[in-house]
Design an enzyme around this catalytic site. Sequence first.
Site, PDB file in Angstrom:
ATOM      1  N   ASP A 220       0.899  -1.136   0.147  1.00 22.71           N
ATOM      2  CA  ASP A 220       0.046   0.037   0.021  1.00 22.71           C
ATOM      3  C   ASP A 220       0.909   1.400   0.100  1.00 22.71           C
ATOM      4  OD1 ASP A 220      -2.712   1.210   0.046  1.00 22.71           O
ATOM      5  OD2 ASP A 220      -2.317   1.496   2.144  1.00 22.71           O
TER       6      ASP A 220
ATOM      7  N   SER B 155      -6.551   5.811  -0.533  1.00 28.74           N
ATOM      8  CA  SER B 155      -6.918   4.718  -1.137  1.00 28.74           C
ATOM      9  C   SER B 155      -8.397   4.306  -0.798  1.00 28.74           C
ATOM     10  CB  SER B 155      -6.428   3.366  -0.342  1.00 28.74           C
ATOM     11  OG  SER B 155      -5.163   3.523  -0.290  1.00 28.74           O
TER      12      SER B 155
ATOM     13  N   GLN C 230      -5.031  -1.441  -6.926  1.00 30.32           N
ATOM     14  CA  GLN C 230      -5.650  -0.603  -5.949  1.00 30.32           C
ATOM     15  C   GLN C 230      -6.209   0.607  -6.863  1.00 30.32           C
ATOM     16  OE1 GLN C 230      -3.647   2.345  -3.213  1.00 30.32           O
ATOM     17  NE2 GLN C 230      -3.935   0.568  -2.143  1.00 30.32           N
TER      18      GLN C 230
END
Length: 315
Positions: free
Chosen positions: A232, A256, A306
Site C-alpha cells: 500500500d 486509497s 488498487q
Amino acid sequence: MSAQTPAELDPLDDLLQTLDLEELGTARITVEGVGDSIDLGESGATVFLGRSQKMPHGRVFGGQVLAQCIIAAGRTMAQVDDGDGPRRIHSLHGYFMRPGDDTKPIRFAVERMRDGNSFSTRRVHAIQDGLPILSMITSFQEHAGGLDHHDAMPDVPQPDALPSLTDRFGGVDHPAARHLLRRPVELRHVQGDVFAEPGPDRVAHQDVWMKAIGRLPDDPLVHAAVLAYASDYTLLESVLRRHGLAWSDRRLRPASLDHAMWFHRPVHADEWLLYSQESPSASGGRGLGIGRIFSADGTLVATVAQEGMVRVKPS
C-alpha cells in the site's frame, strides 16, 4: 509483549506488535426485519482487537489495516486441518470506507463464510467507534499442484546499486523525512522517489525494491500480512509520475479506495522483492494502480490492484 511504548520500539517491532491481535471472543450477527419468507440466517463472528501505528496526519495507514485483517482471518483457520499444514491466503478484496483514527483501537470481526474441501472464505470488518473503516473478503487454499507459469521480472538495477532513503533524507530535519526513515519496510526506487519532487519523466510506470528492515517470524501468515502492508506504500505513485506530481504537493488529496491482492507463491517479506507498478488509467478524481511483486530470483509471488482517490485542488 514488550512494555515499551510504540515511540520507543524499533519500527519493525512496532509493526509486529501492531499485528499481534488480541482475541476478544465471539459476537452474533443477525438479520432482522426482512419478513418470514426469506431466511438469511444468523452467523457468528470472532472478534479481535488491535492498535494502530502513529502517523504524521493522524489517520491510520491503510496497509496496516489490510495486514491486521489478514492476521485476524488467518487466526480463524487453525481448526481447518487438511493434514499438510495450514491453508494459506491466496487472495483478498477490500474496500476502505472511512479514515481511521490512529489514537483509537480497531476491532476486527471475522465471519467464517465457508470451509470447503480446498478453499476457505472469510469476511473481515475493521471497526472503529461502531462503524466499519474497511471491509474485506479473503480466501485461503490448501496446498495444491497444477499448471504453473508466470511473467518474467523486468530487467532493472539491483537494490544495492540504488540509494536508500537514508542516503536521500538522512540529513533532512523535517517531520516527514523522519517518518520515512522510521518505516518498518525499506524502499529503494529504481527511477528515483517522488516524495519531495516529481519524477523527471511523465510515465505511468515505476519499479521499487522493498523488504522488511529485519528478520520476520517464520510464519507464512505474518509474511503475507507484511507484504500486504508494504503493497500500500507506493502503488499510486505511477499515477503521480504520469501527471508530474509528488507526495509533497500541497494540492494533492490522495486516499486509497479499494485494494485487491493475489498471493501466487510463498513469499519472504524480509528479503528483497521487486514491486513493478503501472497505472493504466486515471479519471473522475480516481487513479488505478496495478503492481506485480517478484522475488529476487525473478519469481512472481503476488499481483496487486488498487484504485485511489487522487484529487488535485486548485493552488
